[in-house]
Design a protein around this motif. Structure first.
Motif, PDB file in Angstrom:
ATOM      1  N   TYR A 279       0.836  -1.204   0.000  1.00 60.42           N
ATOM      2  CA  TYR A 279       0.000   0.000   0.000  1.00 60.42           C
ATOM      3  C   TYR A 279       0.871   1.254   0.000  1.00 60.42           C
ATOM      4  O   TYR A 279       0.692   2.151  -0.825  1.00 60.42           O
ATOM      5  N   SER A 280       1.829   1.303   0.927  1.00 60.94           N
ATOM      6  CA  SER A 280       2.681   2.496   1.015  1.00 60.94           C
ATOM      7  C   SER A 280       3.479   2.687  -0.259  1.00 60.94           C
ATOM      8  O   SER A 280       3.676   3.805  -0.726  1.00 60.94           O
ATOM      9  N   ASP A 281       3.935   1.561  -0.813  1.00 62.64           N
ATOM     10  CA  ASP A 281       4.754   1.664  -2.010  1.00 62.64           C
ATOM     11  C   ASP A 281       3.934   2.198  -3.189  1.00 62.64           C
ATOM     12  O   ASP A 281       4.373   3.103  -3.901  1.00 62.64           O
ATOM     13  N   LEU A 282       2.729   1.658  -3.376  1.00 69.08           N
ATOM     14  CA  LEU A 282       1.880   2.156  -4.462  1.00 69.08           C
ATOM     15  C   LEU A 282       1.508   3.619  -4.225  1.00 69.08           C
ATOM     16  O   LEU A 282       1.448   4.416  -5.153  1.00 69.08           O
ATOM     17  N   ALA A 283       1.276   3.952  -2.957  1.00 64.78           N
ATOM     18  CA  ALA A 283       0.930   5.338  -2.645  1.00 64.78           C
ATOM     19  C   ALA A 283       2.067   6.268  -3.036  1.00 64.78           C
ATOM     20  O   ALA A 283       1.842   7.391  -3.487  1.00 64.78           O
ATOM     21  N   SER A 284       3.314   5.788  -2.887  1.00 61.21           N
ATOM     22  CA  SER A 284       4.450   6.654  -3.226  1.00 61.21           C
ATOM     23  C   SER A 284       4.489   6.925  -4.730  1.00 61.21           C
ATOM     24  O   SER A 284       5.145   7.853  -5.175  1.00 61.21           O
ATOM     25  N   LEU A 285       3.770   6.109  -5.521  1.00 63.64           N
ATOM     26  CA  LEU A 285       3.629   6.417  -6.956  1.00 63.64           C
ATOM     27  C   LEU A 285       2.386   7.273  -7.205  1.00 63.64           C
ATOM     28  O   LEU A 285       2.445   8.348  -7.794  1.00 63.64           O
ATOM     29  N   PHE A 286       1.238   6.752  -6.747  1.00 61.20           N
ATOM     30  CA  PHE A 286      -0.027   7.393  -7.124  1.00 61.20           C
ATOM     31  C   PHE A 286      -0.184   8.789  -6.519  1.00 61.20           C
ATOM     32  O   PHE A 286      -0.884   9.632  -7.073  1.00 61.20           O
ATOM     33  N   GLU A 287       0.424   9.014  -5.362  1.00 64.42           N
ATOM     34  CA  GLU A 287       0.274  10.337  -4.761  1.00 64.42           C
ATOM     35  C   GLU A 287       1.066  11.405  -5.529  1.00 64.42           C
ATOM     36  O   GLU A 287       0.942  12.591  -5.263  1.00 64.42           O
ATOM     37  N   ARG A 288       1.882  10.942  -6.480  1.00 59.51           N
ATOM     38  CA  ARG A 288       2.633  11.922  -7.275  1.00 59.51           C
ATOM     39  C   ARG A 288       1.770  12.415  -8.424  1.00 59.51           C
ATOM     40  O   ARG A 288       2.192  12.462  -9.567  1.00 59.51           O
ATOM     41  N   ALA A 289       0.561  12.764  -8.115  1.00 62.04           N
ATOM     42  CA  ALA A 289      -0.345  13.384  -9.079  1.00 62.04           C
ATOM     43  C   ALA A 289      -0.902  14.608  -8.395  1.00 62.04           C
ATOM     44  O   ALA A 289      -0.892  14.683  -7.171  1.00 62.04           O
ATOM     45  N   GLY A 290      -1.363  15.572  -9.181  1.00 62.47           N
ATOM     46  CA  GLY A 290      -2.004  16.715  -8.558  1.00 62.47           C
ATOM     47  C   GLY A 290      -1.577  18.040  -9.148  1.00 62.47           C
ATOM     48  O   GLY A 290      -0.943  18.106 -10.206  1.00 62.47           O
ATOM     49  N   ILE A 291      -1.965  19.069  -8.433  1.00 65.80           N
ATOM     50  CA  ILE A 291      -1.681  20.442  -8.856  1.00 65.80           C
ATOM     51  C   ILE A 291      -1.094  21.154  -7.644  1.00 65.80           C
ATOM     52  O   ILE A 291      -1.530  20.919  -6.523  1.00 65.80           O
ATOM     53  N   VAL A 292      -0.114  22.019  -7.868  1.00 68.81           N
ATOM     54  CA  VAL A 292       0.440  22.782  -6.753  1.00 68.81           C
ATOM     55  C   VAL A 292       0.245  24.276  -6.998  1.00 68.81           C
ATOM     56  O   VAL A 292       0.086  24.721  -8.127  1.00 68.81           O
ATOM     57  N   LYS A 293       0.251  24.999  -5.867  1.00 68.86           N
ATOM     58  CA  LYS A 293       0.006  26.435  -5.943  1.00 68.86           C
ATOM     59  C   LYS A 293       1.049  27.159  -6.772  1.00 68.86           C
ATOM     60  O   LYS A 293       0.770  28.169  -7.400  1.00 68.86           O
ATOM     61  N   SER A 294       2.285  26.644  -6.740  1.00 67.84           N
ATOM     62  CA  SER A 294       3.374  27.425  -7.315  1.00 67.84           C
ATOM     63  C   SER A 294       3.517  27.258  -8.820  1.00 67.84           C
ATOM     64  O   SER A 294       4.434  27.802  -9.411  1.00 67.84           O
ATOM     65  N   SER A 295       2.610  26.502  -9.447  1.00 65.60           N
ATOM     66  CA  SER A 295       2.791  26.287 -10.883  1.00 65.60           C
ATOM     67  C   SER A 295       1.448  26.169 -11.598  1.00 65.60           C
ATOM     68  O   SER A 295       0.434  25.869 -10.996  1.00 65.60           O
ATOM     69  N   LYS A 296       1.482  26.393 -12.912  1.00 64.50           N
ATOM     70  CA  LYS A 296       0.239  26.319 -13.682  1.00 64.50           C
ATOM     71  C   LYS A 296      -0.009  24.913 -14.229  1.00 64.50           C
ATOM     72  O   LYS A 296      -1.053  24.654 -14.794  1.00 64.50           O
ATOM     73  N   GLY A 297       0.971  24.041 -14.092  1.00 63.79           N
ATOM     74  CA  GLY A 297       0.834  22.709 -14.671  1.00 63.79           C
ATOM     75  C   GLY A 297       0.073  21.747 -13.781  1.00 63.79           C
ATOM     76  O   GLY A 297      -0.442  22.113 -12.731  1.00 63.79           O
ATOM     77  N   SER A 298      -0.015  20.497 -14.226  1.00 64.09           N
ATOM     78  CA  SER A 298      -0.705  19.476 -13.440  1.00 64.09           C
ATOM     79  C   SER A 298      -0.192  18.108 -13.852  1.00 64.09           C
ATOM     80  O   SER A 298       0.296  17.924 -14.960  1.00 64.09           O
ATOM     81  N   VAL A 299      -0.294  17.160 -12.916  1.00 64.05           N
ATOM     82  CA  VAL A 299       0.019  15.771 -13.246  1.00 64.05           C
ATOM     83  C   VAL A 299      -1.253  14.951 -13.086  1.00 64.05           C
ATOM     84  O   VAL A 299      -1.808  14.869 -11.996  1.00 64.05           O
ATOM     85  N   THR A 300      -1.734  14.388 -14.188  1.00 62.94           N
ATOM     86  CA  THR A 300      -2.895  13.511 -14.166  1.00 62.94           C
ATOM     87  C   THR A 300      -2.402  12.103 -14.466  1.00 62.94           C
ATOM     88  O   THR A 300      -1.621  11.920 -15.387  1.00 62.94           O
ATOM     89  N   GLN A 301      -2.841  11.141 -13.670  1.00 62.66           N
ATOM     90  CA  GLN A 301      -2.361   9.779 -13.887  1.00 62.66           C
ATOM     91  C   GLN A 301      -3.479   8.860 -14.352  1.00 62.66           C
ATOM     92  O   GLN A 301      -4.560   8.857 -13.763  1.00 62.66           O
ATOM     93  N   ILE A 302      -3.194   8.084 -15.396  1.00 62.74           N
ATOM     94  CA  ILE A 302      -4.094   6.997 -15.780  1.00 62.74           C
ATOM     95  C   ILE A 302      -3.303   5.693 -15.727  1.00 62.74           C
ATOM     96  O   ILE A 302      -2.760   5.250 -16.731  1.00 62.74           O
TER      97      ILE A 302
END
Ligand SMILES: Nc1ncnc2c1ncn2[C@@H]1O[C@H](COP(=O)(O)OP(=O)(O)OP(=O)(O)O)[C@@H](O)[C@H]1O
Ligand SMILES: [Mg+2]
Lengths: 479, 581
Positions: A279-302
């Motif tokens: 679980y923790s290991d997969l989370a360390s991959l899947f949680e690397r998606a999202g949007i941050v305040k400091s940038s206009k980009g985004s990471v969407t995962q399929i």
């Protein structure tokens, strides 16, 4: 400080052990030079006093206790990135394999990444128009979301992923920077080529970065492949304001590699032999998606994963579902009936859609339409299971009508082939289908919405079912 | 000097040392990573590290502190968001940017901020542990009562004047019976794994009202009570906890995101800052403390986050508040225990979980309760723990062991969630053991009909459940008319009452008064319709009047502040039924 050691103490599966080692750090990178001049890579996975365990990514075949020189590199595994990676192909370790030479490096990144501070995140709200009714209408994909496809062998998950990439790109009018990152883990050459070709046909090749660890590539390297891909995604999204769509396939092959690593380390296995920290290991991959305040980009995962034996309770889909923000589940029965895309809408879910649909995003009737379609289609399932016991002929007219609705829904809404449907078409089609049902059966929507969108006549005419027995029976009953 | 000997993920060992105590807080290595001593033998002292150990080397130093892992308590906790070991994420963001770094060192609370203190003691007063010596307006919603820390008892020798002070300013000086002076300021430390003492545990008698019909009506939880919410992925655990955090009538919410998604914490933070509490007209965040240890943060800190949350809750309880703790998800905490246990090579019990799992779960839930505090105030800690059973199978160890120690069990059902029947609480599997404790309150505060109507609902649902077994085999059509009616009324209850839409402005929270009126309306419909069926009329005629669907939509059509509209519905029912006669 680059320390060098000659010879090993022990070799066990993908692990090698070294004695009398001093001053090296946990998870430090290692270079392993063989007598024959080749080099392999590894990582320190455990330190016990001066005994060190190293995981060799390319495997330990033809290593002996004597024929190796080990060099500790004094840093964790890094990948060099710049915008020049666009259009390039790399292996699972992030080394170019397209004969175009090394890439220019703007910055080096630790491929393990770090946890994003929840305070730094922006909650994702913008929907991505995929042009696929069952996704846009019922499991809307949101920019910055992680939404896996749960599939099984022999099902068209790759087609679906490609269709999403192609159509999502076409509908984006806003001229923002976008990129597609494709990470292959343990898939065949055919599958990788299919993706490559499809990206070319869609005319996006120069926006694609590929990290390939194919079925016959070293298994342990698979543990690094998604990490390289996601580091690249984070770089492009958060440093270069790019909207990045990451397609990762096949998560199941990744998990199997992790299981192999864990068992060779002698760890206590959890369910089905997978390590307790899956679980923790997969989370360390899947949680690397999202949007941050400091940038206009985004990471969407399929991410794409094949459910072993189509079993959604298997640890891999199970843990994935607990981490990702929903799932798109492919249904073998729909597939066998020739329905494409065969999306089983009831078990599918998009958790982020609730804030990304409705007025201002899609249309104000989206939420009630969706609720009602789910509810009515769930009733279809009840009617079907009853029919399987007592036979369809014995059903009540209302249940027969539901069965017909189910068929129409599957053949018109879910099934759409490789066409691109606008969100308006999808929503209108949804109401048209619901309008086939008697109005008083639509108990999830309020009157105001129904007054605007319910049109029974239109549905009957459109679907051309005037002479249907069921309707007549219903009419006889006085409806 | 004690040195790192071995490193295996978050577990490190020190060789041949006798310097450490069990559960002591230590700093590990050059980056001063926070750690806790978890076992000691002659050969090895084992430490679990709450931060990433990547880059740590054998030979780096370990500093002992002599203190167990503790949290800092004082004004400024509310509205804040911390990680599992109580580091403020806002300040970390300002300092380190978007990614969280290991070994980052920031103050838990803001030591420069000034707070307006009003004193409640004077020179010569005798005070002891838990006594309230002053007050601070922490947020417009909550007055922070300054409590005398543990171990201090004596006479007040000096008190500052009311005014603005910083957290570490000396406010009061106390002299104990040995003549030693103690200085009190606004903060104190408390070990996370040690429950804060109270004078006595009181019986539970008041419900924690959530505005969620299926909970308040069918399976209520008491203030000071415990509930477990198991459910497969996507069944609505987090939504349920969010609904509680938003609407329940506790004074303070401690929301612990334990090993769950980063976006969910961001959402909570954004939403709670904007959402206005209807009672006070202030943003909900003013009564909320958030603890976020997301799934990709270090696993040992995940284990700590649950305790961090519960001590903070106890601290506010000791000021005389009703606190509700949401723990999402306790399974991730149990898995953290399993992971650490595995690295220690302990003998696993069921499914790899350590043998002490049941006792840890018990210790956690036992920290809930309705208490008489050290300063003779009444306060409570209620705990609602989400459980994420592997493979949605409730027979797994975490669900089973939680069931032994909680008294509410809200079982979320995959099938209901698939049909988008939310809250997907399965009414046949769920239960609340608090009903008899709370009946007095309901009878007095809402009216005796409430529990009677509830009983009738339960009966109807149970009968439906029985009938459905037959219906599944032969269909509805062959049932006698009165049973058809019962099935329809059960549908009205399921769709019109139990199902509740968290995204609908009126339906998201429903006061008890409206819950009762809805129940009465449904039962009135049932009673009147039964009479007509008894007269020999066909059920299909009743169905055609559409009255059942009208009653189902009452939840949307009658806003919470226009309950007089219920009268119209009685008329509608009468008219509809009359038309059939
Ligand atoms: N009361 C509700 N009203 C409307 N929708 C709901 C409700 N409860 C849940 N949902 C829907 O179900 C989705 C999943 O719910 P939630 O995220 O709470 O699941 P979960 O049980 O916490 O899953 P996981 O274990 O994976 O975290 C939500 O995104 C929402 O769309
Ligand atoms: Mg959840």
């Amino acid at each position: 400080m680059n320390l060098q050691y000659i010879g090993l103490k022990e070799i066990n599966g993908p692990l090698i052990f070294l004695n009398h080692v001093k001053g090296i750090a946990f998870e430090e990178m290692v270079e392993i030079k063989l007598d024959n001049g080749t080099t392999r890579h590894g990582r320190v996975v455990e330190i016990n006093g001066d005994l060190v365990a190293i995981l060799v990514f390319e495997g330990t075949h033809s290593l002996s206790l004597k024929n190796t020189t080990i060099k500790f590199l004094g840093k964790p595994m890094e990948i060099g990135l710049s915008e020049n990676i666009l259009g390039r192909v790399f292996n699972g370790l992030g080394e170019p394999i397209d004969d175009l030479g090394p890439v220019y490096v703007d910055r080096y990144f630790d491929i393990n990444g770090s946890a994003l501070n929840p305070v730094a995140r922006v909650y994702p709200r913008d929907y991505i128009n995929t042009g696929i009714s069952s996704i846009d209408g019922l499991t809307t994909l949101i920019r910055g979301q992680k939404l896996p496809i749960f599939s099984g062998s022999g099902m068209p998950h790759n087609d679906l992923a490609v269709q999403i990439v192609r159509q999502a790109k076409l509908s984006d009018q806003r001229k923002e920077k976008f990129a597609i990152i494709f990470a292959a883990m343990g898939v065949t050459h055919d599958v990788a080529n299919y993706f490559k070709r499809s990206f070319e046909e869609a005319g996006v090749s120069d926006k694609v970065v590929m990290y390939l660890n194919l079925a016959d590539d070293p298994i342990i390297e698979r543990l690094l492949t998604p990490r390289c891909a996601l580091s690249a995604a984070e770089y492009l999204a958060f440093e270069k304001d790019t909207h990045v769509l990451v397609v990762m396939t096949d998560i199941t092959a990744y998990c199997e590699a992790l299981r192999e690593f864990s068992s060779s380390k002698g760890e206590i296995p959890g369910r089905k032999g997978y390590p307790g920290y899956l679980y923790s290991d997969l989370a360390s991959l899947f949680e690397r998606a999202g949007i941050v305040k400091s940038s206009k980009g985004s990471v969407t995962q399929i991410p794409i994963l094949s459910m072993p034996n189509d079993d959604i309770t298997h640890p891999i889909p199970d843990l994935t579902g607990y981490i990702t923000e929903g799932q798109i589940v492919l249904d073998r029965e729909l597939h066998q009936r020739g329905i494409y895309p065969p999306i089983g809408v009831l078990p599918s879910l998009s958790r982020l859609m609730k804030d990304g649909i409705g007025s201002g995003y899609t249309r104000e009737d989206h939420q009630p339409l969706m609720n009602q379609l789910f509810a009515s289609y769930a009733q279809v399932m009840d009617a079907r299971s009853l029919a399987s016991v007592i036979g369809e002929d014995e059903l009540s007219p209302a249940d027969k009508n539901l069965m017909e609705f189910g068929r129409l829904f599957e053949e018109h809404f879910i099934s759409q082939g490789h066409k691109n449907r606008s969100i308006t078409d999808t929503l209108d089609l949804g109401w048209r289908l619901l309008s086939f049902l008697p109005k008083d059966q639509l108990d999830r929507t309020d009157e105001m919405i129904l007054d605007r969108f319910y049109d029974h006549e239109d549905a009957i005419n459109f679907f051309n079912i005037e002479d249907s027995v069921i309707i007549n029976e219903l009419k006889k009953e006085g409806n | 000097m004690n040195k790192v000997y071995s490193i295996n993920g978050p577990v490190i060992k020190v060789k041949n040392s006798t310097d450490f105590q069990i559960m002591e807080m230590v700093f590990v290595g050059d980056d001063k990573l926070l750690g806790e001593v978890i076992s000691i033998s002659e050969e090895f002292t084992v430490i679990q590290v709450y931060e990433s150990t990547v880059g740590l080397k054998p030979g780096e130093e370990i500093i002992s502190t002599g203190e167990p892992i503790s949290v800092t308590l004082g004004p400024g906790l509310l509205t804040n968001i911390f990680d599992g070991i109580q580091r403020p994420l806002n300040k970390i963001y300002e300092k380190d940017g978007k990614f969280i770094k290991a070994g980052t060192n920031v103050d838990t609370l803001d030591y420069d901020k000034e707070w307006e203190v009003h004193f409640l003691v004077k020179k010569g007063d005798k005070i002891n542990f838990g006594h309230v010596f002053g007050e601070v307006e922490e947020t417009t919603l909550i007055t922070h009562r300054l409590l005398v820390p543990s171990g201090i008892e004596g006479e007040v020798k000096e008190v500052k004047k009311d005014g603005s002070y910083k957290l570490k300013d000396v406010l009061v000086v106390v002299e104990d019976k040995h003549g030693n002076k103690h200085e009190l300021n606004m903060i104190q430390r408390w070990p996370i794994k040690k429950p804060r003492p109270t004078k006595e545990r009181l019986p539970l008698s008041i419900p924690l009202i959530s505005g969620q019909r299926v909970i308040d009506t069918l399976f209520p939880i008491a203030k000071g009570g415990t509930a477990g919410v198991p459910g497969g992925f996507g069944t609505g655990k987090t939504m349920m906890q969010h609904q509680f955090a938003k609407w329940c009538d506790a004074d303070i919410i401690v929301y612990v995101g334990c090993g769950e998604r980063g976006n969910e914490m961001t959402q909570t933070l954004e939403e709670f800052s904007e959402l206005i509490d209807p009672k006070s007209n202030r943003p909900l965040i003013e009564r909320t403390v958030l603890i976020a240890n997301t799934s990709n943060m270090p696993v040992a800190a995940r284990e700590a986050s649950i305790y961090t949350g519960v001590v903070i809750a106890e601290f506010y309880r000791d000021m005389g508040y009703h606190v509700a703790v949401m723990a999402d998800s306790t399974s991730r905490w149990a898995e953290a225990l399993r992971e650490i246990s595995g690295r220690l090579e302990e003998m696993p019990a069921e499914e790899g979980f350590p043998a002490y799992l049941p006792s840890r779960i018990a210790q956690f839930y036992e920290r809930a309760g309705y208490m008489n505090t050290m300063s003779d105030r009444k306060g409570s800690v209620s705990i609602i723990g989400a459980i994420s059973p592997q493979g949605s199978d409730f027979s797994e160890p975490v669900t089973q062991n939680t069931k032994r120690f909680v008294r509410c069990f809200w079982a979320l059902d995959k099938e209901l969630a698939y049909a988008r029947h939310y809250a997907a609480i399965n009414w046949n599997q769920s239960y609340s053991e608090y009903i008899s404790d709370l009946s007095k309150w309901y009878n007095k505060q809402v009216g005796v009909e409430f529990l009677e109507s509830r009983q009738q609902f339960i009966k109807i649902l149970a009968e439906e459940n029985k009938l459905m077994e037959i219906v599944k085999l032969i269909g509805k059509d062959v049932l006698p008319e009165d049973q058809k009616l019962l099935l329809e009324i059960a549908r009205v209850i399921r769709v019109g009452y139990l199902q509740q839409n968290a995204f609908h402005k009126d339906d998201t929270f429903v006061p008890l008064e409206k819950q009762l009126m809805m129940m009465n309306l449904i039962l009135y419909l049932y009673k009147e319709a039964s009479i007509i069926i008894k007269q020999g009329k066909a059920f299909s005629l009743l169905l055609k009047t559409n009255i059942f669907d009208k009653v189902i939509k009452v939840k949307y059509d009658i806003p919470n502040d226009q309950l007089v509209l219920f009268d119209n519905y009685y008329k509608l029912i009468d008219e509809a039924l009359h038309s059939v006669k």
